[in-house]
Design a protein around this motif. Structure first.
Motif, PDB file in Angstrom:
ATOM      1  N   ALA A  18      63.639  63.413  17.230  1.00 56.68           N
ATOM      2  CA  ALA A  18      64.100  62.232  17.967  1.00 56.68           C
ATOM      3  C   ALA A  18      65.355  62.550  18.768  1.00 56.68           C
ATOM      4  N   VAL A  19      66.279  63.273  18.148  1.00 56.18           N
ATOM      5  CA  VAL A  19      67.506  63.674  18.845  1.00 56.18           C
ATOM      6  C   VAL A  19      67.170  64.610  19.999  1.00 56.18           C
ATOM      7  N   GLY A  20      66.272  65.562  19.745  1.00 57.44           N
ATOM      8  CA  GLY A  20      65.872  66.485  20.798  1.00 57.44           C
ATOM      9  C   GLY A  20      65.201  65.775  21.959  1.00 57.44           C
ATOM     10  N   LEU A  21      64.357  64.801  21.643  1.00 53.68           N
ATOM     11  CA  LEU A  21      63.699  64.021  22.689  1.00 53.68           C
ATOM     12  C   LEU A  21      64.731  63.290  23.535  1.00 53.68           C
ATOM     13  N   TRP A  22      65.700  62.676  22.871  1.00 54.81           N
ATOM     14  CA  TRP A  22      66.768  61.976  23.586  1.00 54.81           C
ATOM     15  C   TRP A  22      67.514  62.931  24.509  1.00 54.81           C
ATOM     16  N   GLY A  23      67.822  64.124  24.007  1.00 54.86           N
ATOM     17  CA  GLY A  23      68.560  65.095  24.809  1.00 54.86           C
ATOM     18  C   GLY A  23      67.794  65.545  26.041  1.00 54.86           C
ATOM     19  N   PHE A  24      66.502  65.816  25.885  1.00 52.53           N
ATOM     20  CA  PHE A  24      65.699  66.282  27.015  1.00 52.53           C
ATOM     21  C   PHE A  24      65.412  65.166  28.025  1.00 52.53           C
ATOM     22  N   LEU A  25      65.530  63.911  27.587  1.00 58.16           N
ATOM     23  CA  LEU A  25      65.309  62.795  28.496  1.00 58.16           C
ATOM     24  C   LEU A  25      66.553  62.427  29.292  1.00 58.16           C
ATOM     25  N   HIS A  26      67.676  63.057  28.976  1.00 61.90           N
ATOM     26  CA  HIS A  26      68.924  62.793  29.700  1.00 61.90           C
ATOM     27  C   HIS A  26      69.347  64.077  30.418  1.00 61.90           C
ATOM     28  N   PRO A  27      69.174  64.123  31.733  1.00 67.67           N
ATOM     29  CA  PRO A  27      69.425  65.340  32.515  1.00 67.67           C
ATOM     30  C   PRO A  27      70.784  65.984  32.275  1.00 67.67           C
ATOM     31  N   GLU A  28      71.788  65.162  32.016  1.00 71.13           N
ATOM     32  CA  GLU A  28      73.133  65.716  31.831  1.00 71.13           C
ATOM     33  C   GLU A  28      73.262  66.515  30.544  1.00 71.13           C
ATOM     34  N   TYR A  29      72.314  66.379  29.623  1.00 72.13           N
ATOM     35  CA  TYR A  29      72.363  67.103  28.352  1.00 72.13           C
ATOM     36  C   TYR A  29      71.281  68.179  28.215  1.00 72.13           C
ATOM     37  N   VAL A  30      70.440  68.319  29.236  1.00 72.94           N
ATOM     38  CA  VAL A  30      69.307  69.238  29.130  1.00 72.94           C
ATOM     39  C   VAL A  30      69.738  70.676  28.879  1.00 72.94           C
ATOM     40  N   ILE A  31      70.748  71.153  29.586  1.00 78.98           N
ATOM     41  CA  ILE A  31      71.206  72.538  29.411  1.00 78.98           C
ATOM     42  C   ILE A  31      71.633  72.781  27.967  1.00 78.98           C
ATOM     43  N   LEU A  32      72.388  71.841  27.400  1.00 77.81           N
ATOM     44  CA  LEU A  32      72.833  71.969  26.010  1.00 77.81           C
ATOM     45  C   LEU A  32      71.637  72.001  25.066  1.00 77.81           C
ATOM     46  N   PHE A  33      70.685  71.098  25.247  1.00 77.60           N
ATOM     47  CA  PHE A  33      69.568  71.014  24.313  1.00 77.60           C
ATOM     48  C   PHE A  33      68.600  72.183  24.458  1.00 77.60           C
ATOM     49  N   VAL A 148      55.668  70.787  29.755  1.00 77.10           N
ATOM     50  CA  VAL A 148      57.045  70.714  29.264  1.00 77.10           C
ATOM     51  C   VAL A 148      57.663  72.103  29.225  1.00 77.10           C
ATOM     52  N   ALA A 149      56.905  73.082  28.722  1.00 80.14           N
ATOM     53  CA  ALA A 149      57.397  74.454  28.621  1.00 80.14           C
ATOM     54  C   ALA A 149      57.751  75.015  29.990  1.00 80.14           C
ATOM     55  N   ILE A 150      56.930  74.710  30.980  1.00 84.76           N
ATOM     56  CA  ILE A 150      57.191  75.194  32.335  1.00 84.76           C
ATOM     57  C   ILE A 150      58.444  74.535  32.904  1.00 84.76           C
ATOM     58  N   LYS A 151      58.556  73.229  32.734  1.00 83.82           N
ATOM     59  CA  LYS A 151      59.700  72.496  33.290  1.00 83.82           C
ATOM     60  C   LYS A 151      61.025  72.956  32.680  1.00 83.82           C
ATOM     61  N   PHE A 152      61.025  73.232  31.372  1.00 82.71           N
ATOM     62  CA  PHE A 152      62.280  73.558  30.683  1.00 82.71           C
ATOM     63  C   PHE A 152      62.445  75.063  30.414  1.00 82.71           C
ATOM     64  N   ASP A 153      61.725  75.881  31.152  1.00 83.45           N
ATOM     65  CA  ASP A 153      61.908  77.334  31.165  1.00 83.45           C
ATOM     66  C   ASP A 153      61.628  78.005  29.818  1.00 83.45           C
ATOM     67  N   TYR A 154      60.649  77.485  29.091  1.00 84.67           N
ATOM     68  CA  TYR A 154      60.158  78.210  27.917  1.00 84.67           C
ATOM     69  C   TYR A 154      59.402  79.447  28.406  1.00 84.67           C
ATOM     70  N   TRP A 155      58.489  79.208  29.361  1.00 82.36           N
ATOM     71  CA  TRP A 155      57.745  80.283  30.002  1.00 82.36           C
ATOM     72  C   TRP A 155      57.247  79.786  31.352  1.00 82.36           C
TER      73      TRP A 155
END
Length: 212
Positions: A18-33, A148-155
């Motif tokens: 839930a915390v991770g979902l919240w972080g990825f849904l807020h652009p300002e915290y994406v780098i941290l998460f 999701v993986a593509i958007k957040f640079d998993y691969w």
């Protein structure tokens, strides 16, 4: 005590997703998460081990084999393109060896273990059918994971397209690993693992809706 620890682990699985979902849904915290993803995988592995109450030699054998097989299949996949298609890993999954994230094997453990435990709940006696259905579920999960993986640079994929070959590869490899999981002689009931299985679907489904 064992039941209590299982429910605590299940609660933590839900909480951290839930915390991770919240972080990825807020652009300002994406780098941290994104930086926290490797720690999240290790935490989930730790919770699965703690909540598993029959940690005999077969259990540890499964973990070691699943990690090794998961890493090797990705190593072959990236270097040949013959298994999943042509893809490369980004930085989100953490440190790499030979261009493969060291934690990719942990990811495969979590997927196979949680799905295997989930499938045991249905009391399907035929291991082949049980593994086939489980592999289909895992492949369905990958359909949700890929955007999701593509958007957040998993691969990332060549030409920015996920080939059908990838899903065939996921299905076959998942089937093989689930067959191995069911053959290993250890207790396969774990409420926390069932919760992890369900939560992964919800997590990636919601990220697809909200961010992709």
């Amino acid at each position: 005590m064992k039941i209590a620890s299982t429910y605590v682990c299940a609660f933590l699985v839900v909480l951290f997703h839930a915390v991770g979902l919240w972080g990825f849904l807020h652009p300002e915290y994406v780098i941290l998460f994104k930086r926290l993803v490797p720690f999240h995988l290790l935490l989930m592995l730790g919770l699965m081990i703690i909540s598993h109450h029959d940690r005999n030699k077969y259990f540890w054998t499964f973990l070691l084999a699943a990690y090794t097989a998961g890493f090797v299949i990705e190593l072959l996949g990236v270097n040949t393109g013959a298994i999943f298609g042509n893809y490369t890993y980004g930085t989100t999954l953490g440190p790499k060896f030979a261009d493969i994230p060291l934690l990719i094997g942990v990811n495969w453990i979590l997927v196979i273990y949680s799905t295997g435990v989930f499938m045991k709940e249905f009391k399907i006696k035929n291991h082949i059918i049980r593994a086939l259905v489980g592999a289909l579920l895992i492949t369905t999960l990958d359909v949700l994971i890929e955007p999701v993986a593509i958007k957040f640079d998993y691969w990332s994929w060549e030409n920015f397209e996920v080939p059908f070959q990838n899903y065939v590869g996921w299905f076959i490899f998942s089937y093989i690993m689930l067959r191995f999981f069911f053959l290993m002689k250890f207790h396969k009931t774990n409420f926390a693992a069932v919760i992890l299985f369900v939560v992964q679907f919800i997590f990636f489904f919601l990220l697809n809706i909200k961010t992709v």
